[in-house]
Design a protein around this motif. Structure first.
Motif, mmCIF file in Angstrom:
data_model
loop_
_atom_site.group_PDB
_atom_site.id
_atom_site.type_symbol
_atom_site.label_atom_id
_atom_site.label_comp_id
_atom_site.label_asym_id
_atom_site.label_seq_id
_atom_site.Cartn_x
_atom_site.Cartn_y
_atom_site.Cartn_z
ATOM 1 N N PRO A 28 0.865 -1.166 -0.170
ATOM 2 C CA PRO A 28 -0.066 0.071 0.247
ATOM 3 C C PRO A 28 0.844 1.303 -0.064
ATOM 4 C CG PRO A 28 -0.826 -1.635 1.501
ATOM 5 C CD PRO A 28 0.351 -2.253 1.111
ATOM 6 N N GLY A 29 1.969 1.278 0.525
ATOM 7 C CA GLY A 29 2.849 2.533 0.600
ATOM 8 C C GLY A 29 3.176 2.851 -0.691
ATOM 9 N N LEU A 30 3.243 2.265 -1.831
ATOM 10 C CA LEU A 30 3.217 2.395 -3.102
ATOM 11 C C LEU A 30 2.266 3.467 -3.770
ATOM 12 C CD1 LEU A 30 5.187 -0.628 -4.589
ATOM 13 C CD2 LEU A 30 6.369 1.465 -4.069
ATOM 14 N N GLY A 31 1.227 2.707 -3.297
ATOM 15 C CA GLY A 31 -0.146 3.494 -3.889
ATOM 16 C C GLY A 31 -0.339 4.842 -3.361
ATOM 17 N N PHE A 32 0.095 4.919 -1.814
ATOM 18 C CA PHE A 32 0.123 6.449 -1.381
ATOM 19 C C PHE A 32 1.194 7.267 -1.677
ATOM 20 C CE2 PHE A 32 -2.698 3.969 2.080
ATOM 21 C CZ PHE A 32 -3.606 4.854 1.843
ATOM 22 N N GLY A 33 2.147 6.537 -2.145
ATOM 23 C CA GLY A 33 3.358 7.349 -2.790
ATOM 24 C C GLY A 33 2.866 8.059 -4.119
ATOM 25 N N ALA A 34 2.275 7.315 -4.818
ATOM 26 C CA ALA A 34 1.714 7.922 -5.933
ATOM 27 C C ALA A 34 0.589 8.665 -5.881
ATOM 28 C CB ALA A 34 1.232 6.610 -6.749
ATOM 29 N N PHE A 35 -0.223 8.808 -4.844
ATOM 30 C CA PHE A 35 -1.256 9.580 -4.408
ATOM 31 C C PHE A 35 -0.661 11.053 -4.183
ATOM 32 C CE2 PHE A 35 -5.007 6.401 -3.755
ATOM 33 C CZ PHE A 35 -5.284 6.803 -4.977
ATOM 34 N N LEU A 36 0.474 10.916 -3.303
ATOM 35 C CA LEU A 36 1.124 11.859 -2.794
ATOM 36 C C LEU A 36 1.890 12.673 -3.987
ATOM 37 C CD1 LEU A 36 2.326 13.507 -0.244
ATOM 38 C CD2 LEU A 36 4.437 12.104 -0.518
ATOM 39 N N VAL A 37 2.344 12.202 -4.932
ATOM 40 C CA VAL A 37 2.856 12.836 -6.125
ATOM 41 C C VAL A 37 1.800 13.582 -6.825
ATOM 42 C CG1 VAL A 37 3.934 12.596 -8.389
ATOM 43 C CG2 VAL A 37 4.952 11.430 -6.188
ATOM 44 N N SER A 38 0.615 12.840 -7.000
ATOM 45 C CA SER A 38 -0.708 13.485 -7.656
ATOM 46 C C SER A 38 -1.278 14.542 -6.846
ATOM 47 C CB SER A 38 -1.747 12.222 -7.589
ATOM 48 O OG SER A 38 -3.004 12.784 -8.095
ATOM 49 N N ASN A 39 -1.062 14.504 -5.515
ATOM 50 C CA ASN A 39 -1.689 15.600 -4.808
ATOM 51 C C ASN A 39 -0.906 17.010 -4.839
ATOM 52 O OD1 ASN A 39 -2.047 13.124 -1.967
ATOM 53 N ND2 ASN A 39 -3.705 13.763 -3.622
ATOM 54 N N VAL A 40 0.466 16.607 -4.720
ATOM 55 C CA VAL A 40 1.284 17.929 -5.060
ATOM 56 C C VAL A 40 1.225 18.612 -6.328
ATOM 57 C CG1 VAL A 40 3.669 18.551 -5.134
ATOM 58 C CG2 VAL A 40 2.953 16.847 -3.413
ATOM 59 N N ALA A 41 0.880 17.725 -7.560
ATOM 60 C CA ALA A 41 0.839 18.270 -8.713
ATOM 61 C C ALA A 41 -0.662 18.954 -8.870
ATOM 62 C CB ALA A 41 0.686 17.079 -9.722
ATOM 63 N N TRP A 42 -1.844 18.429 -8.278
ATOM 64 C CA TRP A 42 -2.819 18.861 -8.280
ATOM 65 C C TRP A 42 -2.906 20.263 -7.582
ATOM 66 C CZ3 TRP A 42 -5.853 18.425 -12.267
ATOM 67 C CH2 TRP A 42 -6.082 16.965 -12.657
ATOM 68 N N LEU A 43 -2.106 20.453 -6.067
ATOM 69 C CA LEU A 43 -2.088 21.529 -5.615
ATOM 70 C C LEU A 43 -1.175 22.661 -6.426
ATOM 71 C CD1 LEU A 43 -1.016 20.147 -2.055
ATOM 72 C CD2 LEU A 43 -2.882 21.604 -2.654
ATOM 73 N N ALA A 44 -0.285 22.287 -7.192
ATOM 74 C CA ALA A 44 0.114 23.363 -7.965
ATOM 75 C C ALA A 44 -0.610 23.976 -8.977
ATOM 76 C CB ALA A 44 1.541 22.860 -8.629
ATOM 77 N N PHE A 45 -1.350 22.973 -9.786
ATOM 78 C CA PHE A 45 -2.322 23.240 -11.060
ATOM 79 C C PHE A 45 -3.486 24.032 -10.328
ATOM 80 C CE2 PHE A 45 -6.192 22.248 -13.170
ATOM 81 C CZ PHE A 45 -5.724 22.321 -14.527
ATOM 82 N N SER A 46 -4.255 23.600 -9.457
ATOM 83 C CA SER A 46 -5.259 24.418 -8.780
ATOM 84 C C SER A 46 -4.828 25.685 -8.151
ATOM 85 C CB SER A 46 -6.059 23.597 -7.906
ATOM 86 O OG SER A 46 -5.390 23.476 -6.664
ATOM 87 N N ALA A 47 -3.761 25.905 -7.985
ATOM 88 C CA ALA A 47 -2.969 27.106 -7.312
ATOM 89 C C ALA A 47 -2.929 28.154 -8.373
ATOM 90 C CB ALA A 47 -1.951 27.183 -6.390
#
Length: 80
Positions: A28-47
């Motif tokens: 599961p750590g791999l999935g949460f790691g991928a989600f973390l990358v996604s979250n950071v990218a969405w934060l940058a995009f949405s900001a």
């Protein structure tokens, strides 16, 4: 504009990858790691586009990704 497209694409791809990894037998750590990358990218995009409600949602999702990483990878690694 290219940066926005790259952020949006990376966010979507890593979000789908995270979901696929969590739905399979991978650690599961791999999935949460991928989600973390996604979250950071969405934060940058949405900001950059001033989508503040999406930004707020991604802040919460980022916290859940960090909790998942702690519970499934960092916590067991550091605490045994």
């Amino acid at each position: 504009m290219r940066t926005a497209l790259a952020l949006e694409t990376a966010a979507a791809v890593f979000g789908m990858l995270g979901a696929m990894l969590l739905a399979t037998a991978y650690p599961p750590g791999l999935g949460f790691g991928a989600f973390l990358v996604s979250n950071v990218a969405w934060l940058a995009f949405s900001a950059s586009h001033r989508h503040w409600r999406m930004f707020a949602q991604q802040v919460v999702f980022l916290v859940t990704s960090l909790v998942g990483l702690w519970n499934w990878w960092l916590g067991p690694l550091l605490l045994g």
